[in-house]
Design a protein around this motif. Structure first.
Motif, PDB file in Angstrom:
ATOM      1  N   ILE A 146      -0.534   5.013  -0.525  1.00 40.41           N
ATOM      2  CA  ILE A 146      -0.403   5.985   0.569  1.00 40.41           C
ATOM      3  C   ILE A 146       0.223   7.276   0.049  1.00 40.41           C
ATOM      4  CG2 ILE A 146       0.792   6.494   2.742  1.00 40.41           C
ATOM      5  CD1 ILE A 146       0.514   3.524   3.439  1.00 40.41           C
TER       6      ILE A 146
ATOM      7  N   GLN B 273      -1.550  10.922  -0.127  1.00 39.71           N
ATOM      8  CA  GLN B 273      -0.960  12.064   0.564  1.00 39.71           C
ATOM      9  C   GLN B 273      -0.705  13.220  -0.403  1.00 39.71           C
ATOM     10  OE1 GLN B 273       2.442  10.218   2.416  1.00 39.71           O
ATOM     11  NE2 GLN B 273       1.362   9.845   4.329  1.00 39.71           N
TER      12      GLN B 273
ATOM     13  N   ALA C   9      -3.895   9.163   6.550  1.00 44.82           N
ATOM     14  CA  ALA C   9      -3.913   8.727   5.153  1.00 44.82           C
ATOM     15  C   ALA C   9      -3.447   7.283   5.047  1.00 44.82           C
ATOM     16  CB  ALA C   9      -3.019   9.635   4.305  1.00 44.82           C
ATOM     17  N   ALA C  10      -2.426   6.944   5.823  1.00 41.35           N
ATOM     18  CA  ALA C  10      -1.930   5.566   5.825  1.00 41.35           C
ATOM     19  C   ALA C  10      -2.987   4.601   6.361  1.00 41.35           C
ATOM     20  CB  ALA C  10      -0.652   5.467   6.655  1.00 41.35           C
TER      21      ALA C  10
ATOM     22  N   THR D 268      -5.708   4.087   3.686  1.00 40.20           N
ATOM     23  CA  THR D 268      -5.222   3.254   2.590  1.00 40.20           C
ATOM     24  C   THR D 268      -5.112   1.795   2.994  1.00 40.20           C
ATOM     25  OG1 THR D 268      -3.972   5.137   1.753  1.00 40.20           O
ATOM     26  CG2 THR D 268      -3.369   2.983   0.904  1.00 40.20           C
ATOM     27  N   THR D 269      -4.628   1.553   4.190  1.00 40.27           N
ATOM     28  CA  THR D 269      -4.419   0.180   4.656  1.00 40.27           C
ATOM     29  C   THR D 269      -5.732  -0.520   4.972  1.00 40.27           C
ATOM     30  OG1 THR D 269      -2.271   0.782   5.567  1.00 40.27           O
ATOM     31  CG2 THR D 269      -3.263  -1.256   6.373  1.00 40.27           C
TER      32      THR D 269
ATOM     33  N   SER E   6       0.813  -1.218   0.000  1.00 41.21           N
ATOM     34  CA  SER E   6       0.000   0.000   0.000  1.00 41.21           C
ATOM     35  C   SER E   6       0.845   1.267   0.000  1.00 41.21           C
ATOM     36  CB  SER E   6      -0.918   0.006   1.229  1.00 41.21           C
ATOM     37  OG  SER E   6      -0.152   0.004   2.415  1.00 41.21           O
TER      38      SER E   6
ATOM     39  N   THR F 268      -9.910   4.245  -0.816  1.00 41.45           N
ATOM     40  CA  THR F 268      -8.733   4.945  -1.336  1.00 41.45           C
ATOM     41  C   THR F 268      -8.749   4.997  -2.855  1.00 41.45           C
ATOM     42  OG1 THR F 268      -7.425   4.222   0.562  1.00 41.45           O
ATOM     43  CG2 THR F 268      -6.218   4.961  -1.385  1.00 41.45           C
TER      44      THR F 268
ATOM     45  N   SER G 269      -0.537  12.580   8.221  1.00 43.04           N
ATOM     46  CA  SER G 269      -0.113  11.547   7.278  1.00 43.04           C
ATOM     47  C   SER G 269      -0.478  10.153   7.773  1.00 43.04           C
ATOM     48  CB  SER G 269       1.399  11.633   7.043  1.00 43.04           C
ATOM     49  OG  SER G 269       2.102  11.517   8.277  1.00 43.04           O
TER      50      SER G 269
END
Length: 471
Positions: free
Chosen positions: A76, A80, A98-99, A102-103, A72, A109, A95
């Protein structure tokens, strides 16, 4: 402990399944698990076991490290980058969040990234129509203009296609094992490379002769151009599916627009094959973006290197973002690429104070310039003439000028700013184009700005070609 870390590979597993053209039921049957379990894995609701990882690798002949890595990370970085858009400036978006999105929510996402790309394309289309209407062209730009369609597609994605970079880099590694492109064509495709005079090529610079099993090149091309044409032919042969997958993400009103985009993407792949992302990105930092030094290192032309520099925005491995423009002596723009947020004129010529138009006075010499736009943005420009055609006495050569530029904040990373006689504080004031530039004292102006009242000159004549009111 690392041994206890659970492995979640949802986005990577979903991408693999789609690349293979499989449904969740198909993959479940291959792996002898249930379709619902595949769905849970793809949503990161279940970790991937070591046993299932081995089964995946054996069934689909894939590299376990590629699947088990941080799948990912790319998404990510892309998310971002999207969240840095000024429209989100008033929202606190750490940040880490966002991670997490996404995960844990790869589908969300992907939807956000698609939506933002569509938004960017629409904004560019509106900009096209808006400028045209302001300029008095009733009805705006023809929405079916294929050149505009292709440019919008590339600009909305910042002329960066990481999946194509990855595919081309893998192919470059295979080519290196066969003593170059000619050897690879012979070993992999049974094709011989021949260089023939123009009277035999009959107007072609490259041709694939499937009947005689040959790739034919015009011997009028210089070495860099011949190498590029071989790389381009190989991209058409082996990277067609990768190009098609990217082009499928666009909405084209015309077949010509799609074809122009596919052609641009194939040229992108050819450049990525000759200048693989990892090696090239490392070299540009070591050479401090010296285009001529990079040309020698990679056996490419000055213009080819300039093109490639506009593409180095792979998430997590970004380099200086550049814009690129190519013009002829009449001021016609034949190519435009933007990865640096430069507000190109979508209609009409550029500013005559920009030294890309003055590069013709000193052929083949690099000229540099600090630029300042009316809104205060500053850029650094590197320009030089390049030649197309020729190849022999009496042959027609076309001289053009290209300019590569970046915002002032990145200019210090370029070798061209070393010992530069002027700094950004002495930047040349330029406009995007005369019709939308409101600099009142510009003596180089060719047309009055849109929406400004022209003053009579029966009593007073200004030094500028047009006098116009302040309101």
């Amino acid at each position: 402990m690392a041994a206890d870390r659970r492995l979640y590979v949802g986005p990577s597993l979903r991408r693999l399944r789609r690349d293979l053209g499989l449904t969740q039921s198909d993959m479940a049957a291959d792996l002898e698990i249930s379709p619902s379990y595949v769905a849970l894995l793809e949503r990161n609701h279940r970790p991937l076991s070591a046993e299932l990882l081995l089964r995946l690798a054996r069934t689909y002949k894939i590299d376990m490290d590629a699947l088990a890595g941080d799948a990912s990370a790319d998404d990510i970085a892309r998310l971002q980058a999207v969240l840095k858009d000024p429209m989100f400036a008033d929202i606190d978006l750490p940040s880490l969040e966002a991670a997490d999105v996404t995960t844990n929510f790869p589908g969300v996402t992907e939807a956000l990234l698609r939506l933002y790309t569509a938004y960017r394309e629409e904004q560019l289309a509106l900009a096209d129509r808006g400028v045209a209407i302001d300029a008095g062209q009733r009805g705006g730009v023809d929405p079916s203009d294929p050149v505009a369609e292709s440019r919008r597609f590339l600009e909305a994605r910042r002329n960066s296609f990481p999946s194509l970079d990855d595919a081309a880099e893998r192919l470059a590694q295979q080519v290196a094992q066969h003593d170059g492109l000619a050897g690879y064509f012979k070993a992999r495709h049974g094709l011989r490379v021949r260089r023939l005079p123009p009277e035999v090529m009959v107007g072609s610079t490259r041709r694939l002769d499937r009947h005689r099993r040959e790739v034919l090149l015009s011997d009028e091309l210089d070495n860099a151009s011949q190498t590029f044409q071989l790389a381009l032919q190989l991209a058409y042969l082996e990277l067609e599916d990768d190009v098609a997958a990217i082009a499928a993400d666009g909405s084209f009103a015309t077949e010509s627009g799609e074809r122009l985009t596919r052609r641009a993407l194939s040229s992108y792949a050819a450049a990525a094959l000759l200048m693989p992302y990892t090696a090239f990105a490392r070299a540009v930092e070591a050479r401090r973006y010296d285009l001529e030094a990079l040309s020698r290192q990679f056996g490419a032309s000055f213009e080819q290197v300039a093109h490639r520099l506009t593409t180095l925005q792979k998430p997590g491995q970004e380099r200086v973002p550049f814009f690129f423009i190519r013009v002829d002596e009449a001021g016609n723009i034949s190519k435009r690429l933007d990865g640096a947020g430069f507000p190109f004129a979508r209609h009409g010529g550029g500013c005559p104070l920009w030294n890309v138009h003055q590069a013709f006075r000193t052929p083949r010499q690099v000229v540099t310039q600090w630029l300042e736009l009316p809104d205060g943005q500053k850029f650094f420009s590197v320009a030089r003439t390049v030649t197309a055609g020729g190849g022999g006495y009496g042959k027609v050569r076309v001289e053009r000028a290209i300019a590569l530029g970046c915002s002032a904040e990145h200019a210090g990373r370029l070798v061209y700013t070393d010992g530069h006689p002027q700094g950004p504080e002495h930047a040349t004031p330029i406009g995007v184009t005369c019709r939308i530039c409101h600099r009142t004292e510009c003596t180089a102006r060719s047309a009055p700005p849109i929406g400004r009242q022209i003053l009579p000159d029966d009593i007073r004549r200004t030094s500028a070609p047009f006098g116009f009111s302040d309101n």
